[in-house]
Every structure is written in C-alpha cells, then in structure tokens.
Scaffold this motif. Structure first.
Motif, PDB file in Angstrom:
ATOM      1  N   GLU A  69       7.296  -5.007  16.301  1.00 35.23           N
ATOM      2  CA  GLU A  69       7.453  -5.724  15.037  1.00 35.23           C
ATOM      3  C   GLU A  69       6.363  -5.340  14.045  1.00 35.23           C
ATOM      4  O   GLU A  69       6.637  -5.159  12.859  1.00 35.23           O
ATOM      5  N   THR A  70       5.141  -5.182  14.523  1.00 38.38           N
ATOM      6  CA  THR A  70       4.045  -4.790  13.640  1.00 38.38           C
ATOM      7  C   THR A  70       4.321  -3.418  13.033  1.00 38.38           C
ATOM      8  O   THR A  70       4.158  -3.215  11.828  1.00 38.38           O
ATOM      9  N   GLU A  71       4.751  -2.477  13.855  1.00 38.63           N
ATOM     10  CA  GLU A  71       5.057  -1.128  13.359  1.00 38.63           C
ATOM     11  C   GLU A  71       6.182  -1.160  12.322  1.00 38.63           C
ATOM     12  O   GLU A  71       6.093  -0.512  11.284  1.00 38.63           O
ATOM     13  N   LEU A  72       7.231  -1.936  12.602  1.00 37.49           N
ATOM     14  CA  LEU A  72       8.345  -2.019  11.663  1.00 37.49           C
ATOM     15  C   LEU A  72       7.948  -2.708  10.364  1.00 37.49           C
ATOM     16  O   LEU A  72       8.353  -2.280   9.274  1.00 37.49           O
ATOM     17  N   ILE A  73       7.160  -3.756  10.457  1.00 40.07           N
ATOM     18  CA  ILE A  73       6.705  -4.458   9.259  1.00 40.07           C
ATOM     19  C   ILE A  73       5.857  -3.532   8.400  1.00 40.07           C
ATOM     20  O   ILE A  73       6.052  -3.444   7.183  1.00 40.07           O
ATOM     21  N   LEU A  74       4.937  -2.816   9.021  1.00 37.76           N
ATOM     22  CA  LEU A  74       4.096  -1.887   8.256  1.00 37.76           C
ATOM     23  C   LEU A  74       4.935  -0.792   7.610  1.00 37.76           C
ATOM     24  O   LEU A  74       4.708  -0.424   6.450  1.00 37.76           O
ATOM     25  N   LYS A  75       5.902  -0.285   8.339  1.00 37.39           N
ATOM     26  CA  LYS A  75       6.773   0.759   7.786  1.00 37.39           C
ATOM     27  C   LYS A  75       7.589   0.220   6.609  1.00 37.39           C
ATOM     28  O   LYS A  75       7.730   0.883   5.583  1.00 37.39           O
ATOM     29  N   ALA A  76       8.110  -1.003   6.734  1.00 43.40           N
ATOM     30  CA  ALA A  76       8.884  -1.609   5.648  1.00 43.40           C
ATOM     31  C   ALA A  76       8.001  -1.878   4.438  1.00 43.40           C
ATOM     32  O   ALA A  76       8.423  -1.664   3.297  1.00 43.40           O
ATOM     33  N   LEU A  77       6.781  -2.336   4.667  1.00 38.66           N
ATOM     34  CA  LEU A  77       5.865  -2.585   3.554  1.00 38.66           C
ATOM     35  C   LEU A  77       5.507  -1.285   2.837  1.00 38.66           C
ATOM     36  O   LEU A  77       5.422  -1.253   1.607  1.00 38.66           O
ATOM     37  N   ARG A  78       5.319  -0.220   3.598  1.00 35.94           N
ATOM     38  CA  ARG A  78       5.038   1.077   2.972  1.00 35.94           C
ATOM     39  C   ARG A  78       6.244   1.554   2.162  1.00 35.94           C
ATOM     40  O   ARG A  78       6.095   2.065   1.053  1.00 35.94           O
ATOM     41  N   ALA A  79       7.421   1.374   2.715  1.00 38.72           N
ATOM     42  CA  ALA A  79       8.638   1.834   2.038  1.00 38.72           C
ATOM     43  C   ALA A  79       8.898   1.067   0.740  1.00 38.72           C
ATOM     44  O   ALA A  79       9.547   1.587  -0.165  1.00 38.72           O
ATOM     45  N   THR A  80       8.399  -0.155   0.665  1.00 41.68           N
ATOM     46  CA  THR A  80       8.632  -0.983  -0.524  1.00 41.68           C
ATOM     47  C   THR A  80       7.369  -1.126  -1.372  1.00 41.68           C
ATOM     48  O   THR A  80       7.301  -2.010  -2.222  1.00 41.68           O
ATOM     49  N   ASN A  81       6.393  -0.265  -1.117  1.00 36.57           N
ATOM     50  CA  ASN A  81       5.116  -0.311  -1.853  1.00 36.57           C
ATOM     51  C   ASN A  81       4.477  -1.696  -1.813  1.00 36.57           C
ATOM     52  O   ASN A  81       3.947  -2.184  -2.801  1.00 36.57           O
ATOM     53  N   GLY A  82       4.574  -2.349  -0.657  1.00 31.66           N
ATOM     54  CA  GLY A  82       3.924  -3.646  -0.455  1.00 31.66           C
ATOM     55  C   GLY A  82       4.720  -4.843  -0.929  1.00 31.66           C
ATOM     56  O   GLY A  82       4.240  -5.973  -0.834  1.00 31.66           O
ATOM     57  N   ASN A  83       5.924  -4.642  -1.426  1.00 32.14           N
ATOM     58  CA  ASN A  83       6.742  -5.753  -1.896  1.00 32.14           C
ATOM     59  C   ASN A  83       7.308  -6.492  -0.688  1.00 32.14           C
ATOM     60  O   ASN A  83       8.217  -5.999   0.003  1.00 32.14           O
ATOM     61  N   ARG A  84       6.797  -7.673  -0.437  1.00 26.56           N
ATOM     62  CA  ARG A  84       7.172  -8.422   0.766  1.00 26.56           C
ATOM     63  C   ARG A  84       8.609  -8.918   0.720  1.00 26.56           C
ATOM     64  O   ARG A  84       9.277  -8.986   1.753  1.00 26.56           O
ATOM     65  N   THR A  85       9.098  -9.264  -0.449  1.00 29.71           N
ATOM     66  CA  THR A  85      10.481  -9.728  -0.572  1.00 29.71           C
ATOM     67  C   THR A  85      11.452  -8.611  -0.196  1.00 29.71           C
ATOM     68  O   THR A  85      12.380  -8.820   0.594  1.00 29.71           O
ATOM     69  N   HIS A  86      11.210  -7.418  -0.734  1.00 24.63           N
ATOM     70  CA  HIS A  86      12.076  -6.283  -0.406  1.00 24.63           C
ATOM     71  C   HIS A  86      11.897  -5.850   1.049  1.00 24.63           C
ATOM     72  O   HIS A  86      12.870  -5.457   1.705  1.00 24.63           O
TER      73      HIS A  86
END
Length: 109
Positions: A69-86
């Motif tokens: 989950e940590t790896e996926l969350i970090l990857k998603a945050l990078r993909a969205t430039n830190g936008n938590r909603t996206h």
C-alpha cells in the motif's frame, strides 16, 4: 531475466508472482530492470541473511500489505504531482481513507 532464471525460487510460483507484481508496481517505464527486483533475487547474500533474521516478517500479511500500500500510494502521489484527491481516485479509495493511510504509514509526500 538472467537473475530470474538463476534464482532457486523456494516459494515456487507464488514467490515468482509476488516478485513480478512488485517489480511492475515499482517500474517507472514499460521495462522491468534489476532496480525493481529484490536483492535476494540478484544474489545479495547479506540482504538474504537479514531477511532470514526477520523470519516472522516473511509471513506477516499486515507487513506485506503495508509495504504494498505504501508503494502504491507513493506511486499514485507521484503520478498526480502530490494531489491527494486525484491519487485517491487512482487508488480507488476515498480521500479520507487515503489521508488515514498516509498518517498511519507515516508517508511524507
């Protein structure tokens, strides 16, 4: 590919499946490289010995889930430039659930 063929695979197909899934998650492009493979697959005996001392962690579903989950969350945050909603939408979880996991896993973005 040579490292994957050379490894003994004591966990058989399940271990191979987990290694490939992890590599796909960590992969930044379309090609998996050695950077995405665990060091025990690459033949790093020091790291393999460290894994043996943490024998109970090998079988901990909670620990494995947290790492993934940590790896996926970090990857998603990078993909969205830190936008938590996206990022929450990418992860298919609520914004509130994402905020909870970021706090629980002490993720800094």
């Amino acid at each position: 590919l040579q490292h994957l063929f050379a490894y003994a695979w004591p966990g058989n197909v399940r271990e191979l499946e987990n290694v490939i899934e992890r590599a796909v998650i960590l992969c930044k492009g379309d090609t998996i490289s050695c950077r995405e493979l665990p060091s025990n697959i690459l033949g790093d005996t020091a790291d393999a010995a460290a894994h043996d001392t943490n024998f109970s962690e090998k079988f901990s579903l909670r620990h494995a889930r947290q790492k993934i989950e940590t790896e996926l969350i970090l990857k998603a945050l990078r993909a969205t430039n830190g936008n938590r909603t996206h990022a929450a939408k990418l992860l298919d979880i609520s914004h509130r659930a994402l905020l909870y996991k970021i706090k629980e896993y002490e993720i800094s973005d």
